[in-house]
Design an enzyme around this catalytic site. Structure first.
Site, PDB file in Angstrom:
ATOM      1  N   HIS A  95       6.073  31.645  30.150  1.00 17.91           N
ATOM      2  CA  HIS A  95       6.028  30.418  29.282  1.00 17.91           C
ATOM      3  C   HIS A  95       6.325  31.080  27.812  1.00 17.91           C
ATOM      4  CE1 HIS A  95       5.006  26.825  27.395  1.00 17.91           C
ATOM      5  NE2 HIS A  95       4.064  27.605  26.638  1.00 17.91           N
ATOM      6  N   ALA A 139      35.865  34.728  39.079  1.00 20.21           N
ATOM      7  CA  ALA A 139      35.840  36.172  38.842  1.00 20.21           C
ATOM      8  C   ALA A 139      34.938  36.902  39.837  1.00 20.21           C
ATOM      9  CB  ALA A 139      35.792  36.696  37.377  1.00 20.21           C
TER      10      ALA A 139
HETATM   11  P1  FAD Z   1      43.542  38.060  38.089  1.00 18.13           P
HETATM   12  O1  FAD Z   1      42.444  38.644  37.250  1.00 18.13           O
HETATM   13  O2  FAD Z   1      44.689  36.911  38.064  1.00 18.13           O
HETATM   14  O3  FAD Z   1      44.187  39.603  38.129  1.00 18.13           O
HETATM   15  C1  FAD Z   1      45.623  39.757  38.749  1.00 18.13           C
HETATM   16  C2  FAD Z   1      46.373  40.903  38.349  1.00 18.13           C
HETATM   17  O4  FAD Z   1      47.441  41.524  39.117  1.00 18.13           O
HETATM   18  C3  FAD Z   1      47.034  40.653  36.822  1.00 18.13           C
HETATM   19  O5  FAD Z   1      46.542  41.618  35.975  1.00 18.13           O
HETATM   20  C4  FAD Z   1      48.407  40.642  37.162  1.00 18.13           C
HETATM   21  O6  FAD Z   1      49.488  40.979  36.232  1.00 18.13           O
HETATM   22  C5  FAD Z   1      48.565  41.488  38.150  1.00 18.13           C
HETATM   23  N1  FAD Z   1      49.757  41.522  39.045  1.00 18.13           N
HETATM   24  C6  FAD Z   1      50.329  40.449  39.593  1.00 18.13           C
HETATM   25  N2  FAD Z   1      51.223  40.735  40.509  1.00 18.13           N
HETATM   26  C7  FAD Z   1      51.516  42.161  40.515  1.00 18.13           C
HETATM   27  C8  FAD Z   1      52.405  42.781  41.025  1.00 18.13           C
HETATM   28  N3  FAD Z   1      53.288  42.521  41.818  1.00 18.13           N
HETATM   29  N4  FAD Z   1      52.394  44.133  40.464  1.00 18.13           N
HETATM   30  C9  FAD Z   1      51.416  44.713  39.687  1.00 18.13           C
HETATM   31  N5  FAD Z   1      50.472  43.917  38.982  1.00 18.13           N
HETATM   32  C10 FAD Z   1      50.489  42.698  39.523  1.00 18.13           C
HETATM   33  N6  FAD Z   1      36.077  32.721  36.175  1.00 18.13           N
HETATM   34  C11 FAD Z   1      34.804  33.078  35.896  1.00 18.13           C
HETATM   35  O7  FAD Z   1      34.180  33.486  37.117  1.00 18.13           O
HETATM   36  N7  FAD Z   1      34.301  32.724  34.691  1.00 18.13           N
HETATM   37  C12 FAD Z   1      34.821  32.390  33.791  1.00 18.13           C
HETATM   38  O8  FAD Z   1      34.399  32.254  32.880  1.00 18.13           O
HETATM   39  C13 FAD Z   1      36.377  32.167  33.842  1.00 18.13           C
HETATM   40  N8  FAD Z   1      36.712  31.750  32.650  1.00 18.13           N
HETATM   41  C14 FAD Z   1      38.216  31.547  32.764  1.00 18.13           C
HETATM   42  C15 FAD Z   1      38.741  31.063  31.756  1.00 18.13           C
HETATM   43  C16 FAD Z   1      40.181  30.959  31.764  1.00 18.13           C
HETATM   44  C17 FAD Z   1      40.999  30.551  30.235  1.00 18.13           C
HETATM   45  C18 FAD Z   1      40.802  31.311  32.822  1.00 18.13           C
HETATM   46  C19 FAD Z   1      42.344  31.245  32.970  1.00 18.13           C
HETATM   47  C20 FAD Z   1      40.352  31.825  34.049  1.00 18.13           C
HETATM   48  C21 FAD Z   1      38.899  31.922  33.991  1.00 18.13           C
HETATM   49  N9  FAD Z   1      38.235  32.290  35.076  1.00 18.13           N
HETATM   50  C22 FAD Z   1      37.077  32.446  35.035  1.00 18.13           C
HETATM   51  C23 FAD Z   1      38.826  32.790  36.310  1.00 18.13           C
HETATM   52  C24 FAD Z   1      39.169  34.241  36.369  1.00 18.13           C
HETATM   53  O9  FAD Z   1      39.913  34.794  35.429  1.00 18.13           O
HETATM   54  C25 FAD Z   1      39.753  34.341  37.766  1.00 18.13           C
HETATM   55  O10 FAD Z   1      39.282  33.853  38.921  1.00 18.13           O
HETATM   56  C26 FAD Z   1      39.801  35.961  37.830  1.00 18.13           C
HETATM   57  O11 FAD Z   1      40.675  36.682  37.080  1.00 18.13           O
HETATM   58  C27 FAD Z   1      40.515  36.402  39.433  1.00 18.13           C
HETATM   59  O12 FAD Z   1      40.647  37.672  39.686  1.00 18.13           O
HETATM   60  P2  FAD Z   1      41.734  38.353  40.430  1.00 18.13           P
HETATM   61  O13 FAD Z   1      41.435  39.703  40.470  1.00 18.13           O
HETATM   62  O14 FAD Z   1      41.816  37.632  41.748  1.00 18.13           O
HETATM   63  O15 FAD Z   1      43.195  38.177  39.585  1.00 18.13           O
END
Ligand code: FAD
Ligand code: NAD
Length: 465
Positions: free
Chosen positions: A444, A320
């Site tokens: 500490h 994230a």
């Molecule tokens: P995403 O968060 O996947 O968001 C993409 C969004 O785009 C989604 O809402 C989707 O619906 C939307 N979308 C896709 N295609 C379309 C379209 N054509 N039109 C409209 N909307 C669309 N990372 C950390 O750093 N720390 C953590 O503790 C952590 N824990 C995690 C735990 C789990 C169980 C999982 C599965 C992941 C975890 N991650 C963690 C990873 C983190 O969630 C991802 O790296 C992060 O969410 C990526 O962000 P993003 O914005 O690239 O995509």
């Protein structure tokens, strides 16, 4: 037709941060999200709900295992699993509403619907009851990722599940078989182990969290094993069958002999794949590589110059905070600024207990690239603060250049490592030497004293070990 300077497709931590930064920089901004709630994987089915369950299960674990030693008598401590899941849902809902507020505050137009490219400057938005097309000078693809699986595994999402289902189960599994000893498998494996499930982790590689420093893999496996999780490293899964209420998994062990596992749930956590389904990339000729990632240059620009891509959908760690940094960077590039991300300094964290956190080069990477380095380690058990709270598992290791003493990598396992890694990131951002950190006063008693001590240990002069 509505027109925008920038449109962001996807509202995860990459997308919503990019949108906010664009708006801060005076760009007329829109964001498109296909789900009803904003926040993407991270807020809805990732970082936030997993940490909510980790925290709840940690309280339970402490109550039944550690309270007595602390002199607290709590009888009849029980899990109300429905309440635990409901609280998690509440946390998710509050956090997602926070993003609605931020969109509003920054005057970002939110479209709920599925976005797809009509051409390089026009995006179709398909919602349940209507469709519209908007025009955008720039577009940022932030569509994230989905769980991936193995070719022979059918994810039925009832018994053979991904993290998404594991975060919303209606019962505590009796035996959860986890395929993949990476971040998701270990975090969610620990949640269910604490709640009473038997948990078996099958990992293909010879060690768990295989991309992290070897010391972390070894120490974490030791701690989790002590907590009762069973590990089968070097095992290659060959089949998964759902027999109604039972899942049967077969794997080949290190010698190639078949081993059978039976459980009521099988969590498949073997990584995630970039998500670009039906986005219409082919309509405009955007290049995607063999792993399905949108190809970008160092400025996160695709081969179509007004379209950028960030987060899980492009190369690099699926985290994230990496997505957030990229969202900020692209917004600033579009606004004409010259930002930069040092990918070597994106920390990685596993939120098990003990927590694992890491930044910079691993010892294996330094050896492989022939860098002359010095190492200093400090065990958590030598720390007064750790003994006071009975969290004595783990250690911190600092790797520094043998000649210049610049810190090249910091790897920690122990209580609160997830928060402490920020000190190492900042030190490394400012190219600190291990002596710089060793000579900085650390309050500490705190866990951060272990960072100072590990830095002192680089020069062979730790005080407390
Ligand atoms: P995403 O968060 O996947 O968001 C993409 C969004 O785009 C989604 O809402 C989707 O619906 C939307 N979308 C896709 N295609 C379309 C379209 N054509 N039109 C409209 N909307 C669309 N990372 C950390 O750093 N720390 C953590 O503790 C952590 N824990 C995690 C735990 C789990 C169980 C999982 C599965 C992941 C975890 N991650 C963690 C990873 C983190 O969630 C991802 O790296 C992060 O969410 C990526 O962000 P993003 O914005 O690239 O995509
Ligand atoms: P991962 O890449 O962390 O772990 C997958 C594991 O599965 C690896 O150890 C891999 O060797 C193993 N594996 C692959 N094929 C296998 C097979 N056939 N049999 C047995 N094991 C096999 O992936 P994940 O745990 O699914 O997480 C997905 C992504 O989500 C990760 O990239 C991670 O960065 C992100 N995430 C981050 C956090 C966090 O930051 N705390 C938490 C959860 C998820």
């Amino acid at each position: 037709m509505s027109t925008f300077d920038v449109t962001v497709i996807g509202s995860g931590p990459g997308g919503y941060v990019a949108a906010i930064r664009c708006a801060q920089l005076g760009l007329k901004t829109a964001i498109i999200e296909k789900y009803n709630t904003l926040g993407g994987t991270c807020l809805n089915v990732g970082c936030i709900p997993s940490k909510a369950l980790l925290d709840s299960s940690h309280h339970y674990h402490d109550a039944i295992n550690h309270f007595e030693k602390h002199g607290i008598e709590a009888s009849n401590v029980k899990v109300n699993f429905k309440q635990m899941i409901d609280r998690k849902a509440e946390v998710v809902s509050q956090t997602c509403s926070g993003i609605d507020f931020l969109m509003d505050k920054n005057k970002i137009t939110v479209f709920k619907g599925f976005g797809s490219f009509k051409d390089a400057t026009h995006i179709n938005i398909d919602a349940e009851n209507n469709s519209e097309t908007i025009e955008s000078k720039y577009t940022i693809i932030a569509t994230g990722s989905k769980p991936s699986t193995l070719p022979f595994i059918k994810l039925d999402k009832k018994r053979v599940i991904t993290s998404t289902e594991a975060l919303s189960l209606t019962e505590i599994p009796k035996h959860m078989v986890v395929i993949g000893g990476g971040v998701i498998g270990l975090e969610l494996g620990q949640v269910y182990k604490r709640l009473g499930s038997e948990v078996s982790v099958i990992e293909y590689m010879p060690k768990i969290i295989p991309t992290m420093d070897g010391m972390l893999s070894k120490e974490l496996q030791k701690s989790l094993k002590k907590q009762g999780i069973k590990f089968y490293t070097g095992h290659k899964v060959s089949s998964v069958a759902n027999n109604g209420n039972e899942v049967v998994i077969t794997a080949d062990d290190k010698k190639g002999n078949p081993v059978e596992f039976k459980g009521d749930y099988c969590l498949v956590s073997v990584g995630r794949r970039p998500y670009t389904d039906k986005l219409g990339l082919e309509n405009i000729g955007i290049k995607v590589n063999e792993r399905g990632q949108v190809e970008t240059n160092d400025h996160l620009q695709t081969n179509i110059s007004n379209i950028y891509a960030i987060g899980d959908v492009v190369k690099g760690a699926m985290l994230a905070h990496k997505a957030e940094e990229e969202g900020t960077m692209v917004a600033e590039i579009i606004a004409g600024q010259k930002p930069h991300i040092d990918y070597n300094l994106i920390p990685g964290v596993v939120y098990t207990w003990p927590e694992v956190a890491s930044v910079g080069k691993t010892e294996e990477q330094l050896k492989e690239s022939g860098v002359n380095y010095k190492a200093g380690s400090f065990p958590m058990r030598a720390l007064g603060r750790a003994r006071a709270s009975m969290d004595i598992d783990g250690q911190i290791k600092v790797l520094a250049d043998a000649e210049t003493d610049e810190i090249l990598g910091v790897h920690m396992i122990g209580a609160r490592a997830a928060d402490m890694i920020a000190e190492a990131v900042i030190a490394m951002e400012f190219r600190a030497s291990s002596e710089d950190v060793a000579r900085s006063s650390h309050a500490h008693p705190t866990y951060t004293e272990a960072i100072k001590e590990a830095c002192l240990a680089v020069a062979g002069r730790a005080i407390h070990s």
